[in-house]
Design an enzyme around this catalytic site. Structure first.
Site, PDB file in Angstrom:
ATOM      1  N   LYS A  14      -4.611  -5.642   6.560  1.00  0.00           N
ATOM      2  CA  LYS A  14      -3.720  -4.542   6.927  1.00  0.00           C
ATOM      3  C   LYS A  14      -2.984  -4.075   5.676  1.00  0.00           C
ATOM      4  CE  LYS A  14      -4.293  -5.014  11.448  1.00  0.00           C
ATOM      5  NZ  LYS A  14      -5.037  -4.016  12.200  1.00  0.00           N
TER       6      LYS A  14
ATOM      7  N   LYS B  65       7.046 -15.524  10.589  1.00  0.00           N
ATOM      8  CA  LYS B  65       8.074 -15.521   9.534  1.00  0.00           C
ATOM      9  C   LYS B  65       8.511 -16.935   9.174  1.00  0.00           C
ATOM     10  CE  LYS B  65       9.689 -10.888   9.434  1.00  0.00           C
ATOM     11  NZ  LYS B  65      10.784  -9.940   9.432  1.00  0.00           N
TER      12      LYS B  65
ATOM     13  N   LYS C  82       2.769  -4.217   1.421  1.00  0.00           N
ATOM     14  CA  LYS C  82       3.209  -4.369   0.027  1.00  0.00           C
ATOM     15  C   LYS C  82       2.908  -5.775  -0.474  1.00  0.00           C
ATOM     16  CE  LYS C  82       7.208  -2.761   0.906  1.00  0.00           C
ATOM     17  NZ  LYS C  82       8.634  -2.561   0.789  1.00  0.00           N
TER      18      LYS C  82
END
Ligand code: SF4
Length: 324
Positions: free
Chosen positions: A191, A111, A194
């Site tokens: 994977k 992140k 969105k």
């Protein structure tokens, strides 16, 4: 009955990956565990967001999870920020968590790369808030995918450190691995997510689902209808295993290998079976979304059920730590 805890991200539209990897599993566990689900709005604050959209995101997450079978009469569902003990326990647990442990977390590293402009302390101590979520309810089991196992290990370590410093308060939670591995996206390479725009939405309209499946990657070595295919490397076959009957899966497996079925028909069969399961979910979702007051009421009731458990733990923690 053992207690199970899981967090639900208020992240807007859910994918069938979220459904297969998490929600469908949770629903199957409702009768085996005393289950608590928490819509983690505090976790969602660690990346930049629009404040005026947060309540809609929470209600959409609630509606989608309920529509997919998370029955609030058989479990507790509430919003994290409605039970303030989550933040209080996070502070206490911060004081027994070494910074080095948090710096090693894969999710923090990923992140931090994705959100270079906003690497905040909340992102760093995210796993401590997650530990607080779990330990506040003294949960025995936490259903997770592979990517969250490291955080559950940290929760166990945090519980151990607390117990050894202040006395036995917390049980060590165990990860309950989802039986469905993380789903590949329609591109067949990454994977399903969105952000990669390679997904099917849980409440997506049927025509859109059919169109996406029609364009989805299959066994790329199968160029012509007469070429035999290999279902083992085809993502459409993986999806069949989640939505089609055993008999149909066996048929596709055999017929694909001997070029007895074409990819167009195979995908059409998948779309039909997928929609048998998703149509009622989409309809329930839209019905629930029409009545936001009902959703708010259920969430409030959930918080009222969760709070006494949280308060009891916090009393115990304060006492153990010499606070009143
Ligand atoms: Fe994949 Fe089905 Fe085509 Fe075989 S027939 S390659 S399983 S889409």
């Amino acid at each position: 009955m053992s207690r199970l805890f899981s967090g639900i991200q208020p992240s807007g539209e859910l994918t069938i990956g979220n459904y297969l990897g998490a929600i469908r599993n949770w629903v199957s566990l409702l009768d085996q565990y005393s289950s608590i689900f928490c819509i983690v709005d505090l976790h969602a604050q660690t990346i930049q967001y629009e404040p005026q959209e947060m309540q809609d995101r929470i209600l959409a997450a609630m509606a989608a999870n309920m529509a997919a079978g998370l029955d609030p009469d058989r479990c507790i569902i509430f919003v994290q920020s409605h039970v303030v003990e989550h933040t209080e326990l996070t502070w206490y647990l911060n004081t027994v968590t070494p910074m080095g442990d948090l710096g090693r977390m894969t999710q923090f590293k990923e992140k931090s790369q994705q959100h270079k402009e906003n690497i905040n302390v909340g992102l760093f101590s995210y796993p401590v808030l997650q530990s607080a979520d779990i330990l506040l309810y003294k949960a025995d089991k936490v259903p997770v995918g592979e990517d969250q196992v490291q955080h559950i290990e940290l929760s166990r370590e945090v519980a151990r450190r607390f117990n050894s410093r202040y006395g036995d308060v917390f049980p060590e939670p165990e990860a309950l691995l989802s039986p469905t591995p993380r789903l590949m996206g329609l591109d067949g390479k990454n994977k399903m997510s969105k952000s990669m725009n390679n997904y099917i939405g849980l409440v997506e309209e049927p025509e859109s689902i059919r169109k996406k499946l029609a364009g989805a990657m299959t066994d790329e070595n199968r160029k012509r209808r007469t070429d035999p295919g290999n279902p083992d490397i085809c993502n459409i076959f993986t999806l069949h295993k989640s939505f089609s009957s055993d008999e149909e899966v066996g048929m596709v497996d055999t017929e694909c290998r001997r070029a007895g079925i074409g990819c167009v028909d195979c995908k059409k069969m998948l779309a039909d079976n997928m929609l048998v399961e998703l149509d009622p979910i989409r309809e329930r979702y839209h019905d629930l979304q029409k009545d936001p007051d009902r959703l708010r009421h259920i969430l409030q009731k959930g918080a009222d059920q969760a709070r006494p458990i949280a308060e009891e733990t916090i009393r115990e923690v304060r006492k153990a730590m010499g606070l009143r």
